[in-house]
Scaffold this motif. Structure first.
Motif, PDB file in Angstrom:
ATOM      1  N   LEU A 123      -2.275 -35.568 -25.645  1.00  0.00           N
ATOM      2  CA  LEU A 123      -3.064 -34.404 -25.228  1.00  0.00           C
ATOM      3  C   LEU A 123      -2.178 -33.163 -25.151  1.00  0.00           C
ATOM      4  CD1 LEU A 123      -5.799 -33.334 -24.129  1.00  0.00           C
ATOM      5  CD2 LEU A 123      -4.975 -33.916 -21.841  1.00  0.00           C
ATOM      6  N   LYS A 124      -2.706 -32.067 -25.686  1.00  0.00           N
ATOM      7  CA  LYS A 124      -2.006 -30.787 -25.633  1.00  0.00           C
ATOM      8  C   LYS A 124      -2.975 -29.725 -25.110  1.00  0.00           C
ATOM      9  CE  LYS A 124       1.270 -31.723 -29.367  1.00  0.00           C
ATOM     10  NZ  LYS A 124       1.780 -31.280 -30.690  1.00  0.00           N
ATOM     11  N   VAL A 125      -2.489 -28.901 -24.228  1.00  0.00           N
ATOM     12  CA  VAL A 125      -3.319 -27.860 -23.613  1.00  0.00           C
ATOM     13  C   VAL A 125      -2.640 -26.513 -23.819  1.00  0.00           C
ATOM     14  CG1 VAL A 125      -4.341 -27.022 -21.481  1.00  0.00           C
ATOM     15  CG2 VAL A 125      -4.208 -29.481 -21.903  1.00  0.00           C
ATOM     16  N   ASN A 126      -3.365 -25.590 -24.424  1.00  0.00           N
ATOM     17  CA  ASN A 126      -2.876 -24.227 -24.607  1.00  0.00           C
ATOM     18  C   ASN A 126      -3.820 -23.281 -23.873  1.00  0.00           C
ATOM     19  OD1 ASN A 126      -0.710 -24.951 -26.327  1.00  0.00           O
ATOM     20  ND2 ASN A 126      -2.135 -25.115 -28.057  1.00  0.00           N
ATOM     21  N   LEU A 127      -3.303 -22.629 -22.856  1.00  0.00           N
ATOM     22  CA  LEU A 127      -4.115 -21.721 -22.052  1.00  0.00           C
ATOM     23  C   LEU A 127      -3.584 -20.301 -22.184  1.00  0.00           C
ATOM     24  CD1 LEU A 127      -4.504 -23.818 -18.772  1.00  0.00           C
ATOM     25  CD2 LEU A 127      -6.173 -23.533 -20.594  1.00  0.00           C
ATOM     26  N   ASN A 128      -4.491 -19.384 -22.486  1.00  0.00           N
ATOM     27  CA  ASN A 128      -4.145 -17.965 -22.549  1.00  0.00           C
ATOM     28  C   ASN A 128      -4.856 -17.267 -21.386  1.00  0.00           C
ATOM     29  OD1 ASN A 128      -2.598 -18.214 -24.940  1.00  0.00           O
ATOM     30  ND2 ASN A 128      -4.484 -18.237 -26.166  1.00  0.00           N
ATOM     31  N   ILE A 129      -4.252 -17.359 -20.249  1.00  0.00           N
ATOM     32  CA  ILE A 129      -4.824 -16.777 -19.038  1.00  0.00           C
ATOM     33  C   ILE A 129      -3.920 -15.645 -18.566  1.00  0.00           C
ATOM     34  CG2 ILE A 129      -5.503 -17.216 -16.654  1.00  0.00           C
ATOM     35  CD1 ILE A 129      -6.002 -20.093 -17.394  1.00  0.00           C
ATOM     36  N   PHE A 130      -4.521 -14.491 -18.389  1.00  0.00           N
ATOM     37  CA  PHE A 130      -3.779 -13.328 -17.898  1.00  0.00           C
ATOM     38  C   PHE A 130      -4.449 -12.865 -16.616  1.00  0.00           C
ATOM     39  CE2 PHE A 130      -3.194 -13.364 -22.501  1.00  0.00           C
ATOM     40  CZ  PHE A 130      -1.812 -13.317 -22.589  1.00  0.00           C
ATOM     41  N   LEU A 131      -3.703 -12.943 -15.553  1.00  0.00           N
ATOM     42  CA  LEU A 131      -4.268 -12.587 -14.254  1.00  0.00           C
ATOM     43  C   LEU A 131      -4.429 -11.079 -14.094  1.00  0.00           C
ATOM     44  CD1 LEU A 131      -2.262 -15.058 -11.958  1.00  0.00           C
ATOM     45  CD2 LEU A 131      -4.560 -15.339 -12.907  1.00  0.00           C
ATOM     46  N   LEU A 132      -3.520 -10.320 -14.687  1.00  0.00           N
ATOM     47  CA  LEU A 132      -3.572  -8.862 -14.524  1.00  0.00           C
ATOM     48  C   LEU A 132      -3.029  -8.203 -15.788  1.00  0.00           C
ATOM     49  CD1 LEU A 132      -4.192  -6.580 -12.469  1.00  0.00           C
ATOM     50  CD2 LEU A 132      -1.781  -6.614 -11.843  1.00  0.00           C
ATOM     51  N   GLY A 133      -3.889  -7.390 -16.388  1.00  0.00           N
ATOM     52  CA  GLY A 133      -3.467  -6.680 -17.583  1.00  0.00           C
ATOM     53  C   GLY A 133      -2.647  -5.437 -17.253  1.00  0.00           C
ATOM     54  N   ALA A 134      -2.216  -4.785 -18.330  1.00  0.00           N
ATOM     55  CA  ALA A 134      -1.393  -3.582 -18.145  1.00  0.00           C
ATOM     56  C   ALA A 134      -2.199  -2.475 -17.477  1.00  0.00           C
ATOM     57  CB  ALA A 134      -0.854  -3.114 -19.501  1.00  0.00           C
ATOM     58  N   ALA A 135      -3.467  -2.361 -17.843  1.00  0.00           N
ATOM     59  CA  ALA A 135      -4.300  -1.302 -17.251  1.00  0.00           C
ATOM     60  C   ALA A 135      -4.519  -1.566 -15.766  1.00  0.00           C
ATOM     61  CB  ALA A 135      -5.636  -1.228 -17.991  1.00  0.00           C
ATOM     62  N   GLY A 136      -4.787  -2.818 -15.413  1.00  0.00           N
ATOM     63  CA  GLY A 136      -4.979  -3.148 -14.008  1.00  0.00           C
ATOM     64  C   GLY A 136      -3.717  -2.928 -13.190  1.00  0.00           C
ATOM     65  N   ARG A 137      -2.549  -3.280 -13.758  1.00  0.00           N
ATOM     66  CA  ARG A 137      -1.287  -3.040 -13.060  1.00  0.00           C
ATOM     67  C   ARG A 137      -1.078  -1.548 -12.821  1.00  0.00           C
ATOM     68  NH1 ARG A 137       3.563  -5.635 -12.253  1.00  0.00           N
ATOM     69  NH2 ARG A 137       2.722  -7.513 -13.246  1.00  0.00           N
ATOM     70  N   LYS A 138      -1.381  -0.735 -13.869  1.00  0.00           N
ATOM     71  CA  LYS A 138      -1.191   0.724 -13.730  1.00  0.00           C
ATOM     72  C   LYS A 138      -2.134   1.280 -12.660  1.00  0.00           C
ATOM     73  CE  LYS A 138      -0.872   4.969 -16.431  1.00  0.00           C
ATOM     74  NZ  LYS A 138      -1.569   5.760 -15.414  1.00  0.00           N
ATOM     75  N   ASN A 139      -3.372   0.761 -12.631  1.00  0.00           N
ATOM     76  CA  ASN A 139      -4.314   1.244 -11.617  1.00  0.00           C
ATOM     77  C   ASN A 139      -3.832   0.911 -10.209  1.00  0.00           C
ATOM     78  OD1 ASN A 139      -6.077   2.303 -13.515  1.00  0.00           O
ATOM     79  ND2 ASN A 139      -7.217   0.364 -13.709  1.00  0.00           N
ATOM     80  N   LEU A 140      -3.299  -0.308 -10.026  1.00  0.00           N
ATOM     81  CA  LEU A 140      -2.776  -0.661  -8.711  1.00  0.00           C
ATOM     82  C   LEU A 140      -1.580   0.211  -8.327  1.00  0.00           C
ATOM     83  CD1 LEU A 140      -2.904  -4.568  -8.595  1.00  0.00           C
ATOM     84  CD2 LEU A 140      -4.116  -2.973  -7.122  1.00  0.00           C
ATOM     85  N   GLN A 141      -0.694   0.430  -9.277  1.00  0.00           N
ATOM     86  CA  GLN A 141       0.471   1.265  -8.984  1.00  0.00           C
ATOM     87  C   GLN A 141       0.053   2.706  -8.675  1.00  0.00           C
ATOM     88  OE1 GLN A 141       2.838   0.640 -12.499  1.00  0.00           O
ATOM     89  NE2 GLN A 141       3.824  -1.233 -11.672  1.00  0.00           N
ATOM     90  N   ASP A 142      -0.924   3.222  -9.439  1.00  0.00           N
ATOM     91  CA  ASP A 142      -1.415   4.569  -9.174  1.00  0.00           C
ATOM     92  C   ASP A 142      -2.075   4.650  -7.804  1.00  0.00           C
ATOM     93  OD1 ASP A 142      -0.467   5.321 -11.630  1.00  0.00           O
ATOM     94  OD2 ASP A 142      -2.419   5.158 -12.647  1.00  0.00           O
ATOM     95  N   PHE A 143      -2.829   3.599  -7.472  1.00  0.00           N
ATOM     96  CA  PHE A 143      -3.486   3.578  -6.156  1.00  0.00           C
ATOM     97  C   PHE A 143      -2.452   3.534  -5.037  1.00  0.00           C
ATOM     98  CE2 PHE A 143      -5.344   1.028  -2.665  1.00  0.00           C
ATOM     99  CZ  PHE A 143      -6.282   1.956  -2.245  1.00  0.00           C
ATOM    100  N   ALA A 144      -1.377   2.766  -5.236  1.00  0.00           N
ATOM    101  CA  ALA A 144      -0.342   2.698  -4.207  1.00  0.00           C
ATOM    102  C   ALA A 144       0.408   4.017  -4.065  1.00  0.00           C
ATOM    103  CB  ALA A 144       0.638   1.570  -4.532  1.00  0.00           C
ATOM    104  N   ALA A 145       0.498   4.770  -5.196  1.00  0.00           N
ATOM    105  CA  ALA A 145       1.248   6.039  -5.168  1.00  0.00           C
ATOM    106  C   ALA A 145       0.368   7.245  -4.891  1.00  0.00           C
ATOM    107  CB  ALA A 145       1.974   6.215  -6.509  1.00  0.00           C
ATOM    108  N   CYS A 146      -0.897   7.034  -4.586  1.00  0.00           N
ATOM    109  CA  CYS A 146      -1.807   8.168  -4.386  1.00  0.00           C
ATOM    110  C   CYS A 146      -1.545   8.905  -3.077  1.00  0.00           C
ATOM    111  CB  CYS A 146      -3.250   7.711  -4.454  1.00  0.00           C
ATOM    112  SG  CYS A 146      -3.732   6.655  -3.065  1.00  0.00           S
ATOM    113  N   GLY A 147      -0.771   8.342  -2.200  1.00  0.00           N
ATOM    114  CA  GLY A 147      -0.410   8.999  -0.949  1.00  0.00           C
ATOM    115  C   GLY A 147      -1.413   8.813   0.170  1.00  0.00           C
TER     116      GLY A 147
END
Length: 360
Positions: A123-147
């Motif tokens: 048995l072989k299992v290949n999973l392409n799971i991404f918990l957070l994309g680049a856009a989501g990471r940028k939104n979180l960082q922008d939200f954290a830096a919004c002051g």
């Protein structure tokens, strides 16, 4: 009297031989059945005799297996069958019916389990799971830096805590209405009362909703102040946790899924094997128990034949034989004494009273 005794002796001689024949016949039948059947059956010696190789059939080593399966070399004995039936064992296991129809082969799933195990191993299992994309990471960082955590919440809270009107309109309307009531009737009095009522209406329709909205805004600002406190650190911790989880999913989740799938497959196969073993045991040991056959045989031989027929018969011949044994000496004594009784009957020494010694 003497003739009566003599006739009794003669009759005893005439019928004594009949009693002897009855004793002999009943002894021969009862004693032999007791010694050859009843006692060997109780001690199982009878079964051992029947199981003696080549006894019942000179071409077969074991008669029962040769009769059932035509395999006289297979050890299947009467004693073993009787003992298994007494233990309430199933017919399949008692008679070794696996030599005719092997249930184990039908319930053997090794072929299927081997193929399943090989499939699981490959048995072989290949999973392409991404918990957070680049856009989501940028939104979180922008939200954290919004002051939002650096806002002057005290000023907002102080402003939202104030009343929207500079004065208490309701008190002012009541004062105005009281002063209008103190004026003489006229246009001024009526105008002041209308203005006081208008002020009350403004207080009810405008000021009170604004005060409720400000109270809600005050609570929202308080919540935002608590939420925004240390926002940057919390966002950074969330991003670090997401990176760790993403790294685990990318590098290890496939092997974990494969291992857990193998464990689950082995567990399911173990359940099936245990269930099939239970089925095989039930068919071999529980289904179609032959205990009624052993019970019927015990009833026929031990109870009916031995207890109800042979034991009373042995008691009968023993009693008649003992009476006959004592009858023979009685006959001899009777014959010996018969001549004295005959002499006493023909010669009575006391008929002549003159010969009595006492008279002299």
């Amino acid at each position: 009297m003497v003739s009566f005794k003599t006739n009794g002796v003669g009759l005893s001689f005439l019928f004594c031989w009949i009693l002897m024949i009855i004793v002999v016949l009943t002894f021969v039948f009862g004693a032999n059945v007791e010694k050859l059947i009843c006692e060997p059956y109780t001690t199982k010696e009878l079964f051992r005799v029947l199981d003696t190789p080549y006894l019942l059939n000179e071409d077969w080593e074991y008669y029962l297996s040769g009769k059932l399966f035509n395999k006289s070399k297979m050890k299947l004995t009467f004693e073993q069958v009787y003992s298994d039936c007494k233990k309430n064992r199933g017919t399949y296991g008692t008679l070794h019916l696996q030599n005719s129809f092997n249930i184990s082969e039908c319930l053997n799933i090794n072929e299927h389990t081997t193929s399943i195990s090989s499939e699981l191993e490959s048995l072989k299992v290949n999973l392409n799971i991404f918990l957070l994309g680049a856009a989501g990471r940028k939104n979180l960082q922008d939200f954290a830096a919004c002051g939002i955590d650096r806002m002057n919440y005290d000023t907002y809270l102080a402003q939202t805590g104030k009343s929207p009107a500079g004065v208490n309109l309701l008190s002012f309307a009541y004062d105005l209405e009281a002063k209008a009531n103190s004026l003489p009737p006229g246009n001024l009095r009526n105008s002041l009362k209308r203005d006081a009522q208008t002020i009350k209406t403004i207080h009810q329709q405008r000021v009170l909703p604004i005060e409720q909205s400000l109270s809600t805004l005050y609570q929202s600002v308080k919540i935002l102040q608590r939420t925004g406190n240390g926002l940057l650190e919390r966002v950074n911790r969330i991003l670090a946790s997401l990176d760790f989880a993403q790294n685990f999913i990318t590098n290890n989740i496939s092997s974990v899924i494969i291992e857990e799938t193998k464990k689950y497959g082995k567990t399911i196969i173990g359940y099936f094997e245990h269930y099939l073993q239970w089925i095989e045991f039930s068919i071999s040991e529980k289904v179609a128990s032959c205990k009624p056959v052993a019970t019927a045989l015990d009833t026929a031989v031990d109870v009916f034949l031995c207890s109800y027929i042979i034991d009373p018969l042995n008691l009968f011949w023993f009693g008649i034989g003992k009476a006959t044994v004592f009858l023979l000496p009685a006959l001899i004594f009777a014959v010996k004494l018969a001549k004295y009784y005959r002499r006493m009957d023909s010669e009575d020494v006391y008929d002549d009273v003159e010969t009595i010694p006492m008279k002299k």
